[in-house]
Design a protein around this motif. Sequence first.
Motif, PDB file in Angstrom:
ATOM      1  N   LYS A  66      -2.191   2.064  -4.732  1.00 18.96           N
ATOM      2  CA  LYS A  66      -1.503   3.353  -4.757  1.00 18.96           C
ATOM      3  C   LYS A  66      -2.531   4.487  -4.703  1.00 18.96           C
ATOM      4  O   LYS A  66      -3.536   4.450  -5.416  1.00 18.96           O
ATOM      5  CB  LYS A  66      -0.663   3.495  -6.025  1.00 18.96           C
ATOM      6  CG  LYS A  66       0.547   2.575  -6.102  1.00 18.96           C
ATOM      7  CD  LYS A  66       1.360   2.864  -7.354  1.00 18.96           C
ATOM      8  CE  LYS A  66       2.584   1.944  -7.448  1.00 18.96           C
ATOM      9  NZ  LYS A  66       3.378   2.223  -8.664  1.00 18.96           N
ATOM     10  N   VAL A  67      -2.241   5.472  -3.881  1.00 19.69           N
ATOM     11  CA  VAL A  67      -3.090   6.664  -3.792  1.00 19.69           C
ATOM     12  C   VAL A  67      -2.198   7.885  -3.930  1.00 19.69           C
ATOM     13  O   VAL A  67      -1.289   8.094  -3.121  1.00 19.69           O
ATOM     14  CB  VAL A  67      -3.851   6.725  -2.446  1.00 19.69           C
ATOM     15  CG1 VAL A  67      -4.722   7.976  -2.390  1.00 19.69           C
ATOM     16  CG2 VAL A  67      -4.697   5.476  -2.259  1.00 19.69           C
ATOM     17  N   GLU A  68      -2.434   8.665  -4.970  1.00 16.71           N
ATOM     18  CA  GLU A  68      -1.624   9.861  -5.212  1.00 16.71           C
ATOM     19  C   GLU A  68      -2.501  10.970  -5.781  1.00 16.71           C
ATOM     20  O   GLU A  68      -3.576  10.712  -6.327  1.00 16.71           O
ATOM     21  CB  GLU A  68      -0.475   9.540  -6.177  1.00 16.71           C
ATOM     22  CG  GLU A  68      -0.918   8.833  -7.449  1.00 16.71           C
ATOM     23  CD  GLU A  68       0.258   8.237  -8.201  1.00 16.71           C
ATOM     24  OE1 GLU A  68       1.370   8.757  -8.089  1.00 16.71           O
ATOM     25  OE2 GLU A  68       0.040   7.236  -8.934  1.00 16.71           O
ATOM     26  N   GLU A  69      -2.019  12.199  -5.637  1.00 17.75           N
ATOM     27  CA  GLU A  69      -2.753  13.372  -6.131  1.00 17.75           C
ATOM     28  C   GLU A  69      -1.900  14.114  -7.150  1.00 17.75           C
ATOM     29  O   GLU A  69      -0.758  14.460  -6.883  1.00 17.75           O
ATOM     30  CB  GLU A  69      -3.117  14.300  -4.964  1.00 17.75           C
ATOM     31  CG  GLU A  69      -4.040  15.441  -5.361  1.00 17.75           C
ATOM     32  CD  GLU A  69      -4.480  16.267  -4.158  1.00 17.75           C
ATOM     33  OE1 GLU A  69      -5.318  17.152  -4.334  1.00 17.75           O
ATOM     34  OE2 GLU A  69      -3.963  16.009  -3.045  1.00 17.75           O
ATOM     35  N   GLU A  70      -2.485  14.347  -8.327  1.00 19.75           N
ATOM     36  CA  GLU A  70      -1.781  15.040  -9.395  1.00 19.75           C
ATOM     37  C   GLU A  70      -2.695  16.079 -10.027  1.00 19.75           C
ATOM     38  O   GLU A  70      -3.766  15.728 -10.534  1.00 19.75           O
ATOM     39  CB  GLU A  70      -1.316  14.049 -10.478  1.00 19.75           C
ATOM     40  CG  GLU A  70      -0.352  12.972  -9.982  1.00 19.75           C
ATOM     41  CD  GLU A  70       0.000  11.983 -11.088  1.00 19.75           C
ATOM     42  OE1 GLU A  70      -0.605  12.080 -12.179  1.00 19.75           O
ATOM     43  OE2 GLU A  70       0.871  11.127 -10.852  1.00 19.75           O
TER      44      GLU A  70
ATOM     45  N   ILE B  43       0.861  -1.186   0.000  1.00 20.79           N
ATOM     46  CA  ILE B  43       0.000   0.000   0.000  1.00 20.79           C
ATOM     47  C   ILE B  43       0.898   1.236   0.000  1.00 20.79           C
ATOM     48  O   ILE B  43       1.679   1.452   0.935  1.00 20.79           O
ATOM     49  CB  ILE B  43      -0.948   0.017   1.220  1.00 20.79           C
ATOM     50  CG1 ILE B  43      -1.888  -1.195   1.170  1.00 20.79           C
ATOM     51  CG2 ILE B  43      -1.761   1.314   1.247  1.00 20.79           C
ATOM     52  CD1 ILE B  43      -2.847  -1.273   2.338  1.00 20.79           C
ATOM     53  N   GLU B  44       0.795   2.020  -1.060  1.00 23.23           N
ATOM     54  CA  GLU B  44       1.641   3.211  -1.223  1.00 23.23           C
ATOM     55  C   GLU B  44       0.743   4.448  -1.285  1.00 23.23           C
ATOM     56  O   GLU B  44      -0.080   4.581  -2.190  1.00 23.23           O
ATOM     57  CB  GLU B  44       2.484   3.096  -2.498  1.00 23.23           C
ATOM     58  CG  GLU B  44       3.370   1.858  -2.535  1.00 23.23           C
ATOM     59  CD  GLU B  44       4.077   1.688  -3.871  1.00 23.23           C
ATOM     60  OE1 GLU B  44       3.987   2.618  -4.711  1.00 23.23           O
ATOM     61  OE2 GLU B  44       4.699   0.625  -4.086  1.00 23.23           O
TER      62      GLU B  44
ATOM     63  N   LYS C 264      -5.684  10.148  -7.937  1.00 27.17           N
ATOM     64  CA  LYS C 264      -5.466   8.938  -8.726  1.00 27.17           C
ATOM     65  C   LYS C 264      -5.302   7.756  -7.781  1.00 27.17           C
ATOM     66  O   LYS C 264      -4.394   7.726  -6.950  1.00 27.17           O
ATOM     67  CB  LYS C 264      -4.227   9.086  -9.607  1.00 27.17           C
ATOM     68  CG  LYS C 264      -3.950   7.872 -10.485  1.00 27.17           C
ATOM     69  CD  LYS C 264      -2.705   8.091 -11.350  1.00 27.17           C
ATOM     70  CE  LYS C 264      -2.409   6.877 -12.214  1.00 27.17           C
ATOM     71  NZ  LYS C 264      -1.192   7.060 -13.043  1.00 27.17           N
ATOM     72  N   ILE C 265      -6.192   6.788  -7.925  1.00 30.07           N
ATOM     73  CA  ILE C 265      -6.178   5.588  -7.086  1.00 30.07           C
ATOM     74  C   ILE C 265      -6.070   4.375  -8.004  1.00 30.07           C
ATOM     75  O   ILE C 265      -6.899   4.186  -8.893  1.00 30.07           O
ATOM     76  CB  ILE C 265      -7.458   5.495  -6.240  1.00 30.07           C
ATOM     77  CG1 ILE C 265      -7.592   6.742  -5.351  1.00 30.07           C
ATOM     78  CG2 ILE C 265      -7.457   4.219  -5.404  1.00 30.07           C
ATOM     79  CD1 ILE C 265      -8.939   6.876  -4.696  1.00 30.07           C
TER      80      ILE C 265
END
Length: 353
Positions: free
Chosen positions: A288-292, A248-249, A297-298
Amino acid sequence: MKTIIRISTYWQIQFIGWVTASLYWGLSAFFSGNFIWKIGIADLILDVTIGIALTHLYRNFALKRGWTKLNLKQLVPKMLFGILVLATVYMFLIVGKLYLVRLFILKSNPLSFMVFFQSVQLQIFITGTRLMSIWILAYHLYHYSRLELQTVKENARLSVIIKEAQLNNLSAQLNPHFFFNALNNIKFLVLENPNSARRAIDLLSELLRNSLNSNIGRLVPLNDEINLVRDYLELEKIRFEERLEIKIEITADVSKHLILPFSIQSLVENAIKHGIEKRKIGGCITVKVEEEYNVMKISVQNSGKLSNEIKGSGIGLNNLKERLLLQYNGNASFEIKEIDNETVVATLLLPSR
């Protein structure tokens, strides 16, 4: 304590409008050189009184008859009839006013009333038609616009109610599906590993508590959804043991974002069912959970291949697609595809909130 008397917008517009019209006529007479102050003041008072009285009577009549709720096709003939009647009454009243004011103030009038009436009736009727047309058109346009606005608001409210009902129905559909699968997992553990089964029951109770909390609102904190995924993956880890590897990132601030409940969990469950479970050697699940650029973005990546069964009408993914469409009005996207090395990636793109 002084009582403040508030004048409604309707009466303010009535007074300002008719005073302005009367002052315009008075100024025209003043600059023409035929102005008499006593007549000018009398004309101002009586013009405003007549104008307000006639239009106010029309307003009460229109409200009583429900004309403000009619559509344009029904309303136009009634408006034309109202303009004609008001203009005619206005003509008689104004001609009488002009004759009497000049009779009383000037003390004499060389013309009889009928002669005077015939000389000015057409001009006064045209003026009255113009004034009543403007007033009636403005009045009904105001109410028509308000009716249209009310209709738009009502349609929007009904749309929200329908959307809420659809979302609630989808959530009610999803919860039994999820817990049925979880109970099946525990059933196998009870036979194979009773100690692990007890831990699985604890995890399931935690999952149940979280899901009940999630049903309070349409959206849940992203952090709560991540915790739900962690518990679910731990439950699956007990079943698959060394066959399942979990990563889990998270690089986004999950504490300040909201998300649909069970959205990530549905992707993880799909990855387990169609990926890890079908492989003898198991595989890896990576979340993965990131914000761009203001987009959340999941992605859920799993070992396996993208079969037609995965692309089909599974309850979890179809449910997720419908809820995304309802919640984000087409501003969210979902994609699932196969990449190299027997790996499948499901990606959610959500507007940051």
